[in-house]
Every structure is written in structure tokens, then in C-alpha cells.
Design a protein around this motif. Structure first.
Motif, PDB file in Angstrom:
ATOM      1  N   SER A 218      -3.701  -4.462   2.428  1.00 36.09           N
ATOM      2  CA  SER A 218      -3.586  -4.683   0.847  1.00 36.09           C
ATOM      3  C   SER A 218      -3.813  -3.914   0.112  1.00 36.09           C
ATOM      4  N   VAL A 219      -3.437  -3.331  -0.865  1.00 36.85           N
ATOM      5  CA  VAL A 219      -4.993  -2.309  -1.675  1.00 36.85           C
ATOM      6  C   VAL A 219      -6.033  -2.789  -2.123  1.00 36.85           C
ATOM      7  N   GLN A 220      -5.628  -4.422  -2.393  1.00 33.80           N
ATOM      8  CA  GLN A 220      -6.891  -4.952  -3.324  1.00 33.80           C
ATOM      9  C   GLN A 220      -7.868  -4.700  -2.415  1.00 33.80           C
ATOM     10  N   GLN A 221      -7.747  -5.120  -0.872  1.00 36.40           N
ATOM     11  CA  GLN A 221      -8.785  -4.517  -0.372  1.00 36.40           C
ATOM     12  C   GLN A 221      -9.796  -3.549  -0.327  1.00 36.40           C
ATOM     13  N   LEU A 222      -9.230  -2.483  -0.239  1.00 36.26           N
ATOM     14  CA  LEU A 222      -9.527  -1.350  -0.304  1.00 36.26           C
ATOM     15  C   LEU A 222     -10.490  -0.823  -1.966  1.00 36.26           C
ATOM     16  N   LEU A 223     -10.081  -1.417  -2.862  1.00 39.09           N
ATOM     17  CA  LEU A 223     -10.878  -1.412  -4.056  1.00 39.09           C
ATOM     18  C   LEU A 223     -12.657  -1.928  -3.749  1.00 39.09           C
ATOM     19  N   TYR A 224     -12.759  -2.771  -3.381  1.00 39.81           N
ATOM     20  CA  TYR A 224     -14.131  -3.395  -3.103  1.00 39.81           C
ATOM     21  C   TYR A 224     -15.314  -1.846  -2.345  1.00 39.81           C
ATOM     22  N   PRO A 225     -14.616  -1.464  -1.461  1.00 36.71           N
ATOM     23  CA  PRO A 225     -15.642  -0.982  -0.930  1.00 36.71           C
ATOM     24  C   PRO A 225     -16.152   0.666  -1.112  1.00 36.71           C
ATOM     25  N   PRO A 226     -17.649   1.628  -1.163  1.00 31.50           N
ATOM     26  CA  PRO A 226     -17.328   2.437  -2.073  1.00 31.50           C
ATOM     27  C   PRO A 226     -17.115   3.519  -1.059  1.00 31.50           C
ATOM     28  N   LYS A 227     -17.223   4.270  -1.529  1.00 32.14           N
ATOM     29  CA  LYS A 227     -16.348   6.169  -0.999  1.00 32.14           C
ATOM     30  C   LYS A 227     -17.233   6.428   0.493  1.00 32.14           C
ATOM     31  N   ALA A 228     -17.854   6.354   0.579  1.00 33.52           N
ATOM     32  CA  ALA A 228     -18.827   6.398   2.003  1.00 33.52           C
ATOM     33  C   ALA A 228     -18.117   5.605   2.714  1.00 33.52           C
ATOM     34  N   THR A 229     -18.561   4.346   1.944  1.00 38.03           N
ATOM     35  CA  THR A 229     -17.604   3.486   3.229  1.00 38.03           C
ATOM     36  C   THR A 229     -16.367   3.217   3.972  1.00 38.03           C
ATOM     37  N   LEU A 230     -15.277   4.147   2.847  1.00 40.71           N
ATOM     38  CA  LEU A 230     -13.898   3.992   3.271  1.00 40.71           C
ATOM     39  C   LEU A 230     -13.772   5.627   4.149  1.00 40.71           C
ATOM     40  N   GLN A 231     -14.957   6.309   3.877  1.00 42.36           N
ATOM     41  CA  GLN A 231     -14.938   7.302   5.008  1.00 42.36           C
ATOM     42  C   GLN A 231     -14.873   7.125   6.005  1.00 42.36           C
ATOM     43  N   THR A 232     -16.112   6.385   6.704  1.00 36.36           N
ATOM     44  CA  THR A 232     -16.511   5.403   7.762  1.00 36.36           C
ATOM     45  C   THR A 232     -15.263   5.099   8.528  1.00 36.36           C
ATOM     46  N   MET A 233     -14.235   3.805   7.338  1.00 37.87           N
ATOM     47  CA  MET A 233     -13.249   3.259   7.920  1.00 37.87           C
ATOM     48  C   MET A 233     -12.307   4.303   8.505  1.00 37.87           C
ATOM     49  N   ILE A 234     -11.954   5.295   7.776  1.00 37.10           N
ATOM     50  CA  ILE A 234     -10.795   6.057   7.995  1.00 37.10           C
ATOM     51  C   ILE A 234     -10.947   7.301   8.693  1.00 37.10           C
ATOM     52  N   GLY A 235     -12.108   7.338   8.958  1.00 43.35           N
ATOM     53  CA  GLY A 235     -12.812   8.725  10.246  1.00 43.35           C
ATOM     54  C   GLY A 235     -12.164   9.514   8.508  1.00 43.35           C
ATOM     55  N   ASN A 236     -10.957  10.798   9.938  1.00 39.51           N
ATOM     56  CA  ASN A 236     -10.961  12.357   9.552  1.00 39.51           C
ATOM     57  C   ASN A 236      -9.897  12.676   7.938  1.00 39.51           C
TER      58      ASN A 236
ATOM     59  N   MET B 247       0.627  -0.800   0.242  1.00 33.98           N
ATOM     60  CA  MET B 247       0.271  -0.383   0.097  1.00 33.98           C
ATOM     61  C   MET B 247       1.383   1.164   0.159  1.00 33.98           C
ATOM     62  N   ASP B 248       2.185   1.160   0.346  1.00 26.37           N
ATOM     63  CA  ASP B 248       3.253   2.279   0.812  1.00 26.37           C
ATOM     64  C   ASP B 248       3.142   2.630  -0.877  1.00 26.37           C
ATOM     65  N   MET B 249       2.309   2.358  -2.246  1.00 23.88           N
ATOM     66  CA  MET B 249       2.421   2.952  -3.896  1.00 23.88           C
ATOM     67  C   MET B 249       1.527   4.218  -3.722  1.00 23.88           C
ATOM     68  N   MET B 250       0.631   4.199  -2.673  1.00 24.73           N
ATOM     69  CA  MET B 250      -0.058   5.626  -3.414  1.00 24.73           C
ATOM     70  C   MET B 250       0.492   6.846  -2.557  1.00 24.73           C
ATOM     71  N   PRO B 251       0.480   7.922  -3.303  1.00 22.43           N
ATOM     72  CA  PRO B 251       0.493   8.981  -3.014  1.00 22.43           C
ATOM     73  C   PRO B 251       0.554   9.517  -1.664  1.00 22.43           C
ATOM     74  N   CYS B 252      -0.913   9.613  -1.298  1.00 25.67           N
ATOM     75  CA  CYS B 252      -1.826   9.523  -0.364  1.00 25.67           C
ATOM     76  C   CYS B 252      -1.201   8.893   1.339  1.00 25.67           C
ATOM     77  N   MET B 253      -0.030   7.690   0.905  1.00 22.52           N
ATOM     78  CA  MET B 253      -0.752   6.691   2.201  1.00 22.52           C
ATOM     79  C   MET B 253       0.246   6.915   3.456  1.00 22.52           C
ATOM     80  N   ASN B 254       0.374   7.279   4.532  1.00 21.32           N
ATOM     81  CA  ASN B 254       0.608   7.205   5.600  1.00 21.32           C
ATOM     82  C   ASN B 254       0.777   6.473   6.619  1.00 21.32           C
ATOM     83  N   VAL B 255       1.697   7.214   7.830  1.00 22.68           N
ATOM     84  CA  VAL B 255       2.085   5.742   8.360  1.00 22.68           C
ATOM     85  C   VAL B 255       0.487   5.835   9.759  1.00 22.68           C
ATOM     86  N   GLU B 256      -0.054   7.220   9.565  1.00 21.86           N
ATOM     87  CA  GLU B 256      -1.157   7.019  10.393  1.00 21.86           C
ATOM     88  C   GLU B 256      -2.381   6.299   9.576  1.00 21.86           C
ATOM     89  N   LEU B 257      -2.830   6.361   8.312  1.00 26.19           N
ATOM     90  CA  LEU B 257      -3.499   5.857   7.823  1.00 26.19           C
ATOM     91  C   LEU B 257      -3.384   4.429   7.454  1.00 26.19           C
TER      92      LEU B 257
END
Length: 86
Positions: free
Chosen positions: A22-40, A1-11
Motif C-alpha cells: 500500500s501507499v501508506q507503507q511507502l510513506l514511512y521510510p526515508p529516501k535512502a531506504t526506498l532506494q535500497t528497497m527498489i534497486g535500479n 498503488m496504481d494511482m502513482m504515475p511512476c508505478m509499473n508492474v516491475e516496481l
């Protein structure tokens, strides 16, 4: 996942606490679900970084030929990541 520009230790820590490693696990959920998972952390930035990654579906079809004496296997790969066009 470190090949994504937005990735940092906190995320990465936030995602690993939710079982995402893994990146593959992030491809499935919709944007709203991603927002819930990653908080701020802004989901739009993560969502944007995920757009170029392919999500490949494999289709297999076994066909018999010559009265069952021989077989062929057709393999089709389909990119199902429709985020690339949005």
C-alpha cells in the motif's frame, strides 16, 4: 498503488516481494531506504510521487466534565507528511 504515475508492474513486483502492498507503507521510510528497497528504479521519482499523500496522525483526548458525570472526546488530526514542503 496504481494511482502513482511512476508505478509499473516491475516496481509493484519489487515492492510486493518486500512486503509493501500500500501507499501508506511507502510513506514511512526515508529516501535512502526506498532506494535500497527498489534497486535500479529511481527512488527520486517514487519519492516525488509520494509527496502529495497525507500521513495523518490521530490524537485522542478524553476529558471528564461535571465531576465525572459527562465526558468529551477531543480528536485532532495532524498531517505529518513533511515531504510536501521539500
Amino acid at each position: 498503488m496504481d494511482m502513482m504515475p511512476c508505478m509499473n508492474v516491475e516496481l509493484a513486483d519489487l515492492l510486493s516481494k518486500r512486503g509493501i502492498f500500500s501507499v501508506q507503507q511507502l510513506l514511512y521510510p526515508p529516501k535512502a531506504t526506498l532506494q535500497t528497497m527498489i534497486g535500479n528504479f529511481p527512488a527520486s521519482k517514487l519519492y516525488q510521487d509520494l509527496q502529495p499523500f497525507p500521513l495523518i496522525k490521530v490524537k485522542l483526548k478524553l476529558q471528564q466534565k461535571d465531576s465525572g458525570k459527562s465526558h468529551s472526546l477531543d480528536i485532532t488530526l495532524v498531517n505529518t507528511n513533511f515531504r510536501q514542503n521539500k
